[in-house]
Design an enzyme around this catalytic site. Structure first.
Site, mmCIF file in Angstrom:
data_model
loop_
_atom_site.group_PDB
_atom_site.id
_atom_site.type_symbol
_atom_site.label_atom_id
_atom_site.label_comp_id
_atom_site.label_asym_id
_atom_site.label_seq_id
_atom_site.Cartn_x
_atom_site.Cartn_y
_atom_site.Cartn_z
ATOM 1 N N ASP A 158 -4.143 5.684 -3.880
ATOM 2 C CA ASP A 158 -4.061 5.844 -5.337
ATOM 3 C C ASP A 158 -3.139 4.802 -5.949
ATOM 4 O OD1 ASP A 158 -1.294 8.014 -5.846
ATOM 5 O OD2 ASP A 158 -1.970 7.217 -3.905
ATOM 6 N N GLU A 159 -3.321 4.617 -7.224
ATOM 7 C CA GLU A 159 -2.423 3.839 -8.081
ATOM 8 C C GLU A 159 -2.021 2.500 -7.456
ATOM 9 O OE1 GLU A 159 -0.122 7.169 -10.633
ATOM 10 O OE2 GLU A 159 0.587 7.021 -8.572
ATOM 11 N N VAL A 160 -3.011 1.722 -7.043
ATOM 12 C CA VAL A 160 -2.683 0.424 -6.478
ATOM 13 C C VAL A 160 -2.555 -0.587 -7.618
ATOM 14 C CG1 VAL A 160 -3.362 -1.392 -4.876
ATOM 15 C CG2 VAL A 160 -3.925 1.003 -4.372
#
Lengths: 540, 540
Positions: free
Chosen positions: A338-340
């Site tokens: 997530d949230e790269v």
């Protein structure tokens, strides 16, 4: 003589009724919500109960395995545990102040629960396990039947909730028949051991609370940017340099302890080692793992996600996840994803070159997909399954068909439709972020969220295997984890176990009140959820 | 020889520096906010400190009263208490894992604090008490000087916060000079014993937390609509019929216990018996006290506020408050007066007649004023002072000049100006309703609210005697009261004690982090307030 007896009976009834009524009028108190009595939580799939009540002989109560049922440590330890859960440590029950004295009736006393199941015990609960059970309490016999030991565990919990303390060490149970099975097979709680460390004691306290709410997955988000408390065997520097300090580390012994504690309660422990983002703390010890960021053409001293262009990254991941695959027995590992943040990758010249050599152009989602697929292959090589957060799919990556995708962002109704239309097993957590606190009775919102509430075929709906409530740790540690999670998480427990039609908040609120007070009586700091009120037994 | 010694010294320094640096680098962890070390909370008015540190001899430490200072139980018990607060129960300090080993230095060891104050001890803290003190730690002497024993109490708390554990039972303290006194004299915490009962154990735990934050008023909102847990001597049915049940009652012994526990910590206990509204639970037992409501000309079975038209109401109030005046030693009683709903009065024909006979017309605010003034006269007759909520003034009532008015509603900046322009002593609580929870670092908002932030003369500003943080009990009980109140209330503690200029949130956040961890180390479930992080000592 008959006349006198009738007169005495009438006088007794008159006295009894008047006493009862005046006692009811006595406390003209005003809890906002009145608790029910004898309603289990989560609500069983099928339950009939009558007004007929039996005494329960707490002092001599026995849990018995039926002849022919294969014993195992899980059931033996559950019997010992539920003796205490149902009846309290015996010395304590004597402290209950009597609120209603019932005359003992030897003829209708339940002093035993006979338990039978068919299959030999698995060692660990799995996604495919059968948690169904039947519970019958009639006459003075009580029997619990299941296919697998896991159903027996769930039935024991329900049985313990049917036993009603009357004070002075007396207990009763209603005539009851229950057929029960969960709606969803994956019913999880995420705790975050990185943003704030949670002691093993608290993790175990929470696992017990989960078991009493029929949750069956502990999603252990054990490391993240801020701290790496996982004490790796192969890479001991990861915690030496990445944990907050040496007092905030999960040793291998701690991890075994937690897994075993969960196992005995039919709870899977699914660890999450999130990458390529959320990995700052990994960089303290694994040099060259994280991408070095550039500004105006030169290194700026900061680091980004795992460097996907370096073979050394995958060598490390293969070694590290080999250990993880050994240490955690569950078939699944959560790989995050997530949230790269692409900006560090975009700034790095080696990565730019790599992008060109791979023909990715400037599409960093392709680089993320490349990384995730290599990682998934590594995990598959260890014959493990994996869960990932939704972004991996959102960014267009193609992942293995048996991947479980966890939906956590806003717009989840459309996302559920999309992810299931792509054929992936799906979990919902978006509406169940319990770290987001607010004033009032917010359990009602959590209760109202349904993981199958989207437009899709029944095949799509069947791909929703359950959900998870997430208690991220930015503002949570040992001081408040139990009261913040309970009984709010109980709303989600029922949503994931009980039938879809069990969705009326007004029908649930009195039962929620009873359930919260049950948890308090059992020693959990389950906080008030329904406005002014009280619990009959709440102070040690 | 000199050369070798120089070489050895250099090697040691090199090792020492390298070790230290590498230890600093070792934990590349990322708490969101780094804690300060040795900064007391609330911040003293005037504090100078140097880098010079002294050992503190914990094993042999003595608190000594200077010859000529009149002893009393307050100071004797405080000495015993602060021995434990500063150094922990001795067996526990040995469990601290060493994080930094310091070589003992006998020459600069502080092993005593000499305490002196001038005035003989008052039995109870009052609004007029002098809490100022001077604390000096230089060389190996430490002295605490005050005018009254209350200043000594505050100074002992500060002194205990300057003592820094180093691990392995070692403590240090910096060279320090402090001159301190509170900005406001009334620094209160409201707890609600009615919406949810709070056990005496929890009340005492909270009083200890308050003392460690220099709060000095416990505003005990002990009864309300929902429940009447106060066990009245003259009117025992009020709790028999009005409490939630017999396990949720504050006996006279309980109340003495709480008052004494507070007294020893320099905390005033101001009870609130709110009327004429918020009195539903009083009606269970005091017949004809509450107004009977009418609908379409006939009784509808419900009750409203206290009936102000009946002489019996005032007879009861006179008798009841005579008891309250005896039971609670503080000069002040909080009389409430908030949120009076006029609709039941408006519906009642007897009240309508009374209004006409009094010439009030249809102005029910006049009826409320009539009631409040009779009540205030009753209290004055017992030579007590009173606090009231703002509505009484807002609705135009004229009350005695020494009334303290508590501002709790929105629009408080204008309200503070108005109430002080009328010449009343004023408390602010509007911005400090801690029952209203929300995600994140909300202490920053509480910290930023200033009770003298309004347009007014300095005479008006001087009428603001302080403020209170209110933790209403709709969603609060023993399970969550401590973690919900602390350390959020600490932000208000500093706002009310420290200088007006101490208002920078960024300067405060590291100190708040240190303070929260100090409270955790001392055994309070003070929850995380600053995002990801940890406390050095946090698990029992």
């Amino acid at each position: 003589m008959a006349g006198i007896r009738r007169c005495m009976l009438f006088s007794f009834l008159l006295f009894y009724v008047t006493e009862c009524n005046s006692r009811l009028k006595k406390y003209n108190a005003r809890p906002a919500v009145l608790a029910t009595s004898g309603s289990p939580w989560p609500l069983p799939r099928n339950m009939t109960t009558t007004q007929v009540q039996y005494q329960v002989d707490a002092d001599n109560f026995k849990f018995m395995l039926n002849t022919g049922t294969p014993s195992c440590d899980i059931i033996v330890k559950a019997f010992a545990r539920y003796k205490v859960i149902a009846f309290g440590p015996r010395s304590e029950t004597l402290k209950f102040r009597p609120n209603f004295r019932r005359r003992p009736n030897k003829e209708n006393t339940v002093n035993q629960l006979t338990v039978r199941y068919v299959q030999p015990c698995d060692q660990y609960l799995s996604l495919e396990s059968d948690e169904s059970y039947t519970l019958v309490v009639t006459g003075n016999t009580a029997s619990l039947t299941a296919n697998e030991v896991w159903g027996a565990l769930r039935g024991l919990e329900t049985f313990s909730q049917l036993i009603l303390p009357q004070g002075s060490g007396m207990y009763v149970i209603n005539n009851t028949v229950i057929h029960d099975a969960p709606r969803f097979k994956h019913r999880g709680v995420l705790l975050d051991g990185s943003r704030h460390f949670l002691s093993v004691l608290k993790l175990k306290e929470n696992l017990e609370a989960m078991a009493q709410n029929k949750f069956n997955v502990f999603h252990w988000h054990i490391v993240d940017d801020q701290a790496f408390p996982y004490d790796s065997i192969k890479f001991p520097n990861m915690s030496k340099l990445g944990a907050y300090d040496s007092n905030h580390i999960y040793s291998q012994a701690d991890i075994k302890d937690v897994i075993e504690f969960a196992r005995l309660r039919g709870i899977r422990v699914v660890p999450e080692f999130d990458s390529p983002g959320h990995t700052q703390s990994w960089g303290s010890s694994i040099s060259n793992l994280l991408t070095k960021c550039y500004k105006n053409g030169s290194l700026d001293g900061s680091y980004g996600p795992v460097n996907p262009a370096e073979e050394s990254s995958y060598n490390f991941l293969k070694s590290f996840f080999g250990e993880v695959a050994d240490v955690f027995p569950d078939h699944y590992i959560h790989l995050g994803g997530d949230e790269v943040d692409f900006s560090c990758w975009e700034s790095n010249p080696e990565i730019m070159k790599f992008m060109q050599s791979m023909g990715f152009g400037k599409d960093y989602a392709k680089l993320e997909e490349f990384y995730m697929q290599k990682l998934l292959n590594i995990i598959s090589g260890y014959r493990k399954g994996y869960l990932i957060w939704q972004e991996v799919i959102d960014n267009g990556a193609k992942v293995a068909a048996d991947t479980v995708v966890e939906v956590w962002k806003g717009g989840y109704i459309d996302e559920l439709a999309k992810v299931t239309s792509l054929g992936y097993k799906t979990l919902l957590s978006s509406c169940w972020y319990l770290d987001y606190i607010s004033y009032g009775s917010d359990w009602r919102n959590y209760y109202g969220c349904d993981p199958q509430n989207f437009n899709g075929t029944s095949a799509q709906k069947a791909l929703v295997i359950g959900g998870e409530t997430c208690l991220w740790g930015e503002y949570v540690d040992d001081t408040n984890v139990i009261s913040r999670l309970w009984p709010r998480a109980s709303a989600i427990a029922e949503r994931l176990w009980s039938d879809e039609s069990v969705n009326s908040v007004s029908a649930a609120e009195g039962r929620m009140e009873e359930h919260r007070c049950r948890m308090v009586r059992r020693g959990f700091d389950a906080q008030p959820m329904n406005g002014p009120g009280f619990c009959p037994v709440e102070f040690p």
